[in-house]
Design a protein around this motif. Structure first.
Motif, PDB file in Angstrom:
ATOM      1  N   GLY A 112       0.750  -1.116   0.048  1.00 30.57           N
ATOM      2  CA  GLY A 112      -0.042   0.057  -0.059  1.00 30.57           C
ATOM      3  C   GLY A 112       0.787   1.284  -0.164  1.00 30.57           C
ATOM      4  N   ASN A 113       2.122   1.249  -0.484  1.00 30.55           N
ATOM      5  CA  ASN A 113       2.888   2.316  -0.380  1.00 30.55           C
ATOM      6  C   ASN A 113       3.386   2.778  -1.849  1.00 30.55           C
ATOM      7  OD1 ASN A 113       3.307   2.369   2.472  1.00 30.55           O
ATOM      8  ND2 ASN A 113       4.882   0.878   2.206  1.00 30.55           N
ATOM      9  N   HIS A 156       0.575   6.388   1.632  1.00 30.53           N
ATOM     10  CA  HIS A 156      -0.357   5.057   1.795  1.00 30.53           C
ATOM     11  C   HIS A 156      -1.401   5.312   0.633  1.00 30.53           C
ATOM     12  CE1 HIS A 156       1.403   2.750   4.925  1.00 30.53           C
ATOM     13  NE2 HIS A 156       1.632   3.881   5.420  1.00 30.53           N
TER      14      HIS A 156
END
Ligand SMILES: [Zn+2]
Length: 558
Positions: free
Chosen positions: A540-541, A557
């Motif tokens: 999620g980065n 994120h």
């Protein structure tokens, strides 16, 4: 914008034609391409930066009360003959004829055109003051165009002209432009100095050059850390240190002697060979001027400044004499010239005054004289400030330490006075009905030069690092895996939301390896990189990188 659709022809190799880093990087980053010597095409990235710089200039000029106009690039010879510059300007003026055999030129500057316009349109003091500017292509047929857009023949320039009723008004207009220029270069993100400068061919009473500090700069500048003294090296006064040679003054004149110095021509060679300090020597330089041949003397550790010498002699032509002339005048080859028994005028730098028992050339091959003294052995026709400033010289205003740096001239402002208004009879009627000459100023900024100077000041081994305000794009999005739908969807979402927020953004949607994308990203120098890779995205980065220091400022994120 989509990288895949943009013409950004980056180069891996160093282009052979480039001599300075800005030229190299503008070619390598695909900003410019050469069409002919000193004539360049601006590609999308180059044009984008140009427009950003122009916008900043326009905003600040408008804020300062100037009005934009656009004057013709092609100018009739008639105007240039009226000002006398048709002859004076020389070969830098690109001249041609139209189909009726009438002479024209491609404007290198616009004093003639604008003063002619104002002489016809302004009648009363009520119409003044005025400041008109334009951003336009100019042409100067440089003998040796080089350094890419830094010293091109065709270039984009902002030129402005102010028109005032009196000196006080003219000074106010000048100050306004000075302040506007400071704001312009600050907003472009540049470190610069405004230095007092020579007025050169344009003429006028005083002027300032705006110099972007860069080691590769063509011009030397001097500035003081303690007061606001800042000048071009050609204008820097030498602080005359009294009593420097007081001890030596008491020294007795020793007997002059000729010594053998086989093949020793330079100050370094002679001083080493004779085991003395360079400052114990006096250099004799022979120059040709329109008023005849002269000799100029400077202390061995000093460098002559030809502009200062020219001003001191009040001549227009000054050329260091060739070997043949030196031999004719001194009877010896270059490197062995001395002041004794010369049949020409001899001028000396102030630094030579008070020297005793010094060493000079003997006007004989492989020989120097020692224990030479002014007055006894030869006479000086005049002393002047004709040498370059050195690091250990002090500020002529306050006596504190000075800095010597190099800079790229990006702007120049002149207080012109009535030079052109007299030529073109640009007058107005004052409140009592009396006719007076309009007082003028002129103000230039080289747009291409500003861009090149920005690169000279902001780059590393990987490429350009644009200041945010003039970057072709503010943000570059780098999706690393173009075949992955999540990566591309995320990238597209970020791209669209940045555009919705009025950001200048480009997405590298090319089907290229990450290595290629990273290299190009650093080369074209977009300040902010958003890197979207499969591995990070799984957690999620996304990665956000600042180009200037390579620092990763965070993982956002998504
Ligand atoms: Zn000072």
């Amino acid at each position: 914008m989509r990288y895949s659709k943009l013409l950004i022809p980056t180069l891996k190799e160093m282009p052979a034609e480039a001599e300075v880093i800005s030229h190299t990087l503008m070619l390598r980053a695909g900003m410019i391409r050469k069409l002919a010597a000193g004539i360049y095409s601006l590609l999308p990235l180059g044009l984008s930066v140009t427009k950003k710089v122009e916008d900043i200039i326009r905003e600040e000029m408008n804020r300062a009360g100037a009005q934009e106009v656009l004057l013709p690039a092609v100018q009739p010879a008639k105007l240039w003959k009226e000002s006398g510059r048709w002859e004076e300007y020389g070969k830098e003026l690109l001249r041609f004829k139209d189909r009726h055999e009438r002479d024209f030129c491609f404007g290198p500057t616009h004093e003639e055109v604008i003063t002619d316009l104002i002489s016809k349109e302004v009648r009363s003091y009520r119409q003044l003051p005025l400041n008109l500017y334009q951003i336009q292509t100019k042409f100067r047929d440089e003998i040796r165009p080089r350094f890419g857009v830094m010293r091109g023949r065709e270039f984009i320039m902002k030129d402005a002209y102010s028109f005032d009723c009196d000196e006080k008004g003219a000074e106010k207009s000048y100050k306004k432009m000075y302040d506007a220029y400071c704001r312009i270069f600050e907003r472009c993100g540049l470190k610069f100095k405004a230095v007092e400068a020579e007025t050169g061919v344009i003429g006028g009473s005083f002027s300032h050059e705006f110099m972007v500090l860069a080691d590769s700069g063509e011009e030397g500048i001097i500035f003081c850390n303690s007061c606001n003294y800042a000048v071009n090296i050609d204008r820097a006064e030498i602080r005359i240190e009294e009593k420097r040679d007081e001890g030596k003054n008491k020294e007795e004149m020793k007997e002059i002697k000729k010594v053998s110095t086989p093949g020793m021509k330079t100050v370094e060679e002679v001083s080493k060979y004779l085991k003395v300090r360079p400052q114990d020597l006096v250099k004799t330089l022979i120059f040709e001027t329109e008023n005849g041949i002269i000799a100029a003397l400077v202390r061995g550790d000093h460098q002559i400044n030809e502009t200062k010498l020219k001003n001191f002699l009040d001549c227009t032509i000054l050329v260091l004499a060739g070997d043949e002339t030196v031999r004719e005048v001194t009877g010896a080859p270059s490197g062995f010239a001395g002041p004794i028994d010369l049949n020409i005028s001899i001028f000396a730098d102030h630094g030579v005054k008070g020297m005793h028992n010094f060493i000079t050339g003997a006007n004989e091959t492989d020989a120097h004289n020692i224990n030479v003294n002014i007055g006894r052995d030869f006479e000086i026709n005049g002393y002047g400030d004709i040498r370059n400033v050195k690091e250990d010289d002090k500020c002529p205003r306050c006596g504190k330490d000075i800095n010597i740096r190099r800079g790229v001239e990006v702007g120049h402002i002149f207080k012109l006075g009535t030079k052109y208004s007299q030529m073109f009879r640009a007058t107005y009627l004052d409140s009592t009905g009396e006719e007076r000459f309009i007082i003028m100023g002129c103000y230039g900024i080289g747009v291409g030069r500003t861009i090149a100077a920005a690169i000279e000041q902001n780059h590393d081994e990987n490429g350009i690092i644009w200041p945010m305000s003039i970057a072709p794009f503010q943000v570059l999005i780098l999706p690393l895996n173009t075949n992955d739908t999540t990566v591309m969807e995320t990238s597209e979402n970020i791209y669209n939301s940045l555009i919705d927020n009025n950001m200048d953004v480009v997405i590298d949607d090319r089907d290229e390896r990450p290595g290629v994308k990273f290299k190009d990203a650093d080369l074209i120098g977009i300040p902010l990189q958003i890197i979207i890779g499969l591995r990070n995205l799984k957690e999620g980065n996304i990665e956000i990188k600042i180009r200037r220091n390579g620092e990763e400022i965070g993982r956002a994120h998504v």
